[in-house]
Design a protein around this motif. Structure first.
Motif, mmCIF file in Angstrom:
data_model
loop_
_atom_site.group_PDB
_atom_site.id
_atom_site.type_symbol
_atom_site.label_atom_id
_atom_site.label_comp_id
_atom_site.label_asym_id
_atom_site.label_seq_id
_atom_site.Cartn_x
_atom_site.Cartn_y
_atom_site.Cartn_z
ATOM 1 N N ILE A 299 32.501 44.134 102.090
ATOM 2 C CA ILE A 299 31.101 43.706 101.907
ATOM 3 C C ILE A 299 30.132 44.885 101.869
ATOM 4 O O ILE A 299 29.379 45.042 100.893
ATOM 5 N N PRO A 300 30.082 45.777 102.900
ATOM 6 C CA PRO A 300 29.156 46.917 102.802
ATOM 7 C C PRO A 300 29.525 47.898 101.703
ATOM 8 O O PRO A 300 28.641 48.534 101.116
ATOM 9 N N ALA A 301 30.825 48.017 101.383
ATOM 10 C CA ALA A 301 31.256 48.939 100.325
ATOM 11 C C ALA A 301 30.742 48.479 98.961
ATOM 12 O O ALA A 301 30.179 49.271 98.192
ATOM 13 N N VAL A 302 30.920 47.195 98.663
ATOM 14 C CA VAL A 302 30.468 46.653 97.372
ATOM 15 C C VAL A 302 28.946 46.660 97.291
ATOM 16 O O VAL A 302 28.366 47.000 96.249
ATOM 17 N N PHE A 303 28.291 46.301 98.388
ATOM 18 C CA PHE A 303 26.819 46.320 98.393
ATOM 19 C C PHE A 303 26.300 47.723 98.116
ATOM 20 O O PHE A 303 25.345 47.905 97.347
ATOM 21 N N GLY A 304 26.918 48.728 98.736
ATOM 22 C CA GLY A 304 26.506 50.110 98.517
ATOM 23 C C GLY A 304 26.663 50.525 97.069
ATOM 24 O O GLY A 304 25.786 51.183 96.488
ATOM 25 N N MET A 305 27.783 50.137 96.454
ATOM 26 C CA MET A 305 28.010 50.457 95.050
ATOM 27 C C MET A 305 26.927 49.832 94.172
ATOM 28 O O MET A 305 26.381 50.484 93.267
ATOM 29 N N GLY B 106 29.120 42.507 107.543
ATOM 30 C CA GLY B 106 30.550 42.763 107.430
ATOM 31 C C GLY B 106 31.288 42.487 108.725
ATOM 32 O O GLY B 106 32.381 41.904 108.728
ATOM 33 N N GLY B 107 30.685 42.888 109.848
ATOM 34 C CA GLY B 107 31.315 42.668 111.149
ATOM 35 C C GLY B 107 31.418 41.205 111.511
ATOM 36 O O GLY B 107 32.459 40.738 111.992
ATOM 37 N N CYS B 108 30.337 40.465 111.302
ATOM 38 C CA CYS B 108 30.356 39.026 111.601
ATOM 39 C C CYS B 108 31.357 38.301 110.704
ATOM 40 O O CYS B 108 32.062 37.397 111.161
ATOM 41 N N THR B 109 31.412 38.713 109.446
ATOM 42 C CA THR B 109 32.397 38.129 108.522
ATOM 43 C C THR B 109 33.814 38.391 109.014
ATOM 44 O O THR B 109 34.672 37.499 108.997
ATOM 45 N N ASN B 110 34.057 39.610 109.467
ATOM 46 C CA ASN B 110 35.363 39.985 110.020
ATOM 47 C C ASN B 110 35.736 39.079 111.186
ATOM 48 O O ASN B 110 36.847 38.531 111.244
ATOM 49 N N ILE B 111 34.812 38.887 112.105
ATOM 50 C CA ILE B 111 35.087 38.092 113.303
ATOM 51 C C ILE B 111 35.347 36.625 112.946
ATOM 52 O O ILE B 111 36.296 36.005 113.436
ATOM 53 N N PHE C 180 22.992 55.761 103.254
ATOM 54 C CA PHE C 180 21.822 54.903 103.396
ATOM 55 C C PHE C 180 20.773 55.580 104.283
ATOM 56 O O PHE C 180 19.573 55.491 104.035
ATOM 57 N N VAL C 181 21.238 56.269 105.331
ATOM 58 C CA VAL C 181 20.322 57.003 106.209
ATOM 59 C C VAL C 181 19.688 58.158 105.447
ATOM 60 O O VAL C 181 18.474 58.389 105.526
ATOM 61 N N THR C 182 20.505 58.908 104.696
ATOM 62 C CA THR C 182 20.001 60.035 103.912
ATOM 63 C C THR C 182 18.982 59.572 102.881
ATOM 64 O O THR C 182 18.006 60.275 102.591
ATOM 65 N N ALA C 183 19.199 58.384 102.326
ATOM 66 C CA ALA C 183 18.273 57.826 101.337
ATOM 67 C C ALA C 183 17.022 57.248 101.988
ATOM 68 O O ALA C 183 16.137 56.732 101.290
ATOM 69 N N GLY C 184 16.937 57.331 103.322
ATOM 70 C CA GLY C 184 15.767 56.806 104.030
ATOM 71 C C GLY C 184 15.797 55.317 104.230
ATOM 72 O O GLY C 184 14.764 54.684 104.482
ATOM 73 N N LYS C 185 17.000 54.696 104.140
ATOM 74 C CA LYS C 185 17.144 53.252 104.296
ATOM 75 C C LYS C 185 18.178 52.902 105.371
ATOM 76 O O LYS C 185 19.152 52.174 105.115
ATOM 77 N N LEU D 57 22.562 49.124 108.616
ATOM 78 C CA LEU D 57 22.682 48.251 109.782
ATOM 79 C C LEU D 57 22.960 46.810 109.370
ATOM 80 O O LEU D 57 23.890 46.168 109.873
ATOM 81 N N VAL D 58 22.172 46.299 108.424
ATOM 82 C CA VAL D 58 22.328 44.905 107.995
ATOM 83 C C VAL D 58 23.716 44.662 107.414
ATOM 84 O O VAL D 58 24.382 43.668 107.737
ATOM 85 N N MET D 59 24.169 45.596 106.576
ATOM 86 C CA MET D 59 25.488 45.434 105.952
ATOM 87 C C MET D 59 26.621 45.528 106.974
ATOM 88 O O MET D 59 27.634 44.836 106.860
ATOM 89 N N THR D 60 26.454 46.375 107.977
ATOM 90 C CA THR D 60 27.462 46.481 109.037
ATOM 91 C C THR D 60 27.538 45.186 109.838
ATOM 92 O O THR D 60 28.628 44.704 110.165
ATOM 93 N N ILE D 61 26.376 44.622 110.140
ATOM 94 C CA ILE D 61 26.345 43.358 110.885
ATOM 95 C C ILE D 61 26.965 42.228 110.058
ATOM 96 O O ILE D 61 27.771 41.445 110.561
#
Length: 443
Positions: free
Chosen positions: A203-209, A171-176, A155-160, A165-169
């Motif tokens: 969540i971030p894995a599927v979103f990325g796909m 996914g993390g909040c969902t985990n908690i 996502f960083v390499t793609a300039g996004k 960040l959004v997907m990590t947050i």
């Protein structure tokens, strides 16, 4: 469509670009710690021990994902800078495909040999079944865990970077949240913790796909991959330093536990665990910044924009020096509050940790330049130097310190080992930066 890493950067715009990745890595550190607190408080300390015993398996999975992510990102960003957009997309698609295949292999082999594996990692009869329950459950999410690491970098390499960040947050909040639901009301115990972690990864894995499959207006998206062994080798070689760091972390933690148990027993192990949590959290700033700027360095190296490379290097060094001083100040000033999150004030563990935390925290003055130097040489596709820096810093220097210093100073040597290791690594990094300054034109 022009990539957002293809532009002139000021200090502010560089920091703004790297900020989502910094926050992402810091947030990952935070919810990892919270994950452990849920297991400890609501399932029990025995369950937490089981999670820690299985953790090296997770560490290896993350190490492989990071290797392909950071190494592959350097290869792809360099090709984008050289104007080879189609080749970059083909390489990106190949790396993701190979990552999934490796994840599936680990899943099958891991499930088949999980029992002897956890016994080898130290499981006894008291925790064996818990280790098996957690390990088997988590292993089913292995391909998704590798995808998560890949997409965070790409996502960083793609300039996004903001999408990562959004997907990590999310996914993390969902985990908690699921940790609480599965462990407390549903009483699913350690299996619930593993499932919650797995869903948070999914969540971030599927979103990325979905993003890289259907959103084809950007510079990076899935195309038909072409087998290129050199690209795979370069990705593994360039990213080997990140893999070494993660594997070395497991070994060093194991050494710390053995030595502390010898000198101070379980209280000593608890004290060093708290310090390593603090290190994990504060070093996340340096790791996030380095990951955030690496594609920019690779892109400008590929396009041979020497003026921009010099400016970016100067900005990066400025950020690292200032943030290293701030990290040290935060560590020393917030030590009492940080330690109280884990243990009651004036307990034996609290007193041990507070007394020695000020010695341990000196390492934050040196760690930033070491983390950045390793990442920068990865960005320049110099996997050899990056791997040497990482291996010496995260394994050789610290292992030597943990073995030699206690023989000279006793228990005091353990507290100084990390700081001395980071200082020696900093000297080595400064030498490498001086030696290669003309090769890559950053100074």
């Amino acid at each position: 469509m022009k990539n957002s890493i293809d532009k002139e950067f000021s200090f502010y715009s560089l920091f703004k670009f790297a900020l989502p990745t910094i926050v992402m890595i810091v947030f990952m550190s935070l919810y990892t710690i919270v994950d452990g607190l849920f297991v400890s408080r609501f399932v029990g300390t025995t369950a937490l021990s089981a999670v820690n015993i299985v953790y090296p398996i997770y560490n290896v999975i993350i190490a492989i994902g990071l290797m392909f992510a950071t190494g592959g990102s350097a290869v792809i960003a360099k090709k984008m800078g050289e104007g080879e957009s189609q080749a970059a997309r083909e390489n990106f698609s190949l790396i993701v495909l190979v990552g999934v295949m490796i994840g599936l292999i680990i899943l099958v082999v891991g499930i088949a040999f999980i029992k002897p594996l956890v016994v080898l990692l130290g499981a006894n009869e008291a925790v064996l079944q818990l280790c098996l329950d957690y390990g088997r459950t988590f292993l089913f999410f292995t391909p998704l865990a590798i995808l998560q690491m890949l997409f965070q970098c790409f996502f960083v390499t793609a300039g996004k970077p903001e999408l990562g960040l959004v997907m990590t947050i999310v996914g993390g909040c969902t985990n908690i949240v699921l940790d609480y639901i599965f462990i407390v009301p549903m009483q699913m115990g350690i299996v619930g913790a593993a499932i919650a972690t797995g869903i948070g990864i999914t969540i971030p894995a599927v979103f990325g796909m979905l993003y890289f499959t259907f959103l084809r207006k950007g510079t990076l998206y899935f195309v038909k991959p072409k087998l290129d062994k050199k690209v795979l080798w370069d990705s593994c070689f360039n990213g080997s330093s990140e893999m070494v760091s993660n594997i070395a972390l497991a070994v060093v933690t194991f050494l710390y536990n053995i030595i502390m148990m010898k000198y101070l027993g379980e209280n000593g192990v608890a004290a060093i665990t708290i310090m390593l949590y603090a290190q994990f959290l504060l070093n996340a700033v340096f790791m996030g910044f380095s990951m955030g700027v690496s594609p920019i360095i690779s892109f400008n190296y590929g396009s041979q924009n020497i003026i921009q490379i010099k400016k970016i290097f100067r900005y990066c060094i400025t950020f690292i020096v200032v943030s290293s001083i701030i990290s040290y100040a935060v560590a020393t000033l917030s030590a009492p509050l940080l330690v109280q999150l884990f243990v009651p004030k004036n307990s034996v563990v609290y007193n041990i940790t507070i007394e020695k935390f000020y010695i341990f925290s000196i390492n934050f003055l040196f760690a930033g330049i070491n983390i950045f130097t390793s990442a920068m040489f990865t960005a320049f596709s110099n996997g050899r130097v990056s791997a040497i820096v990482s291996f010496m810093r995260t394994f050789v220097f610290i292992t030597a310190g943990l073995i030699i210093l206690p023989l000279i100073w006793g228990i005091e040597g353990v507290w100084y080992a990390m700081t001395i290791a980071e200082f020696l690594a900093m000297i080595m990094c400064i030498i490498y930066l001086a030696v290669f300054r003309k090769d890559y034109h950053y100074a």
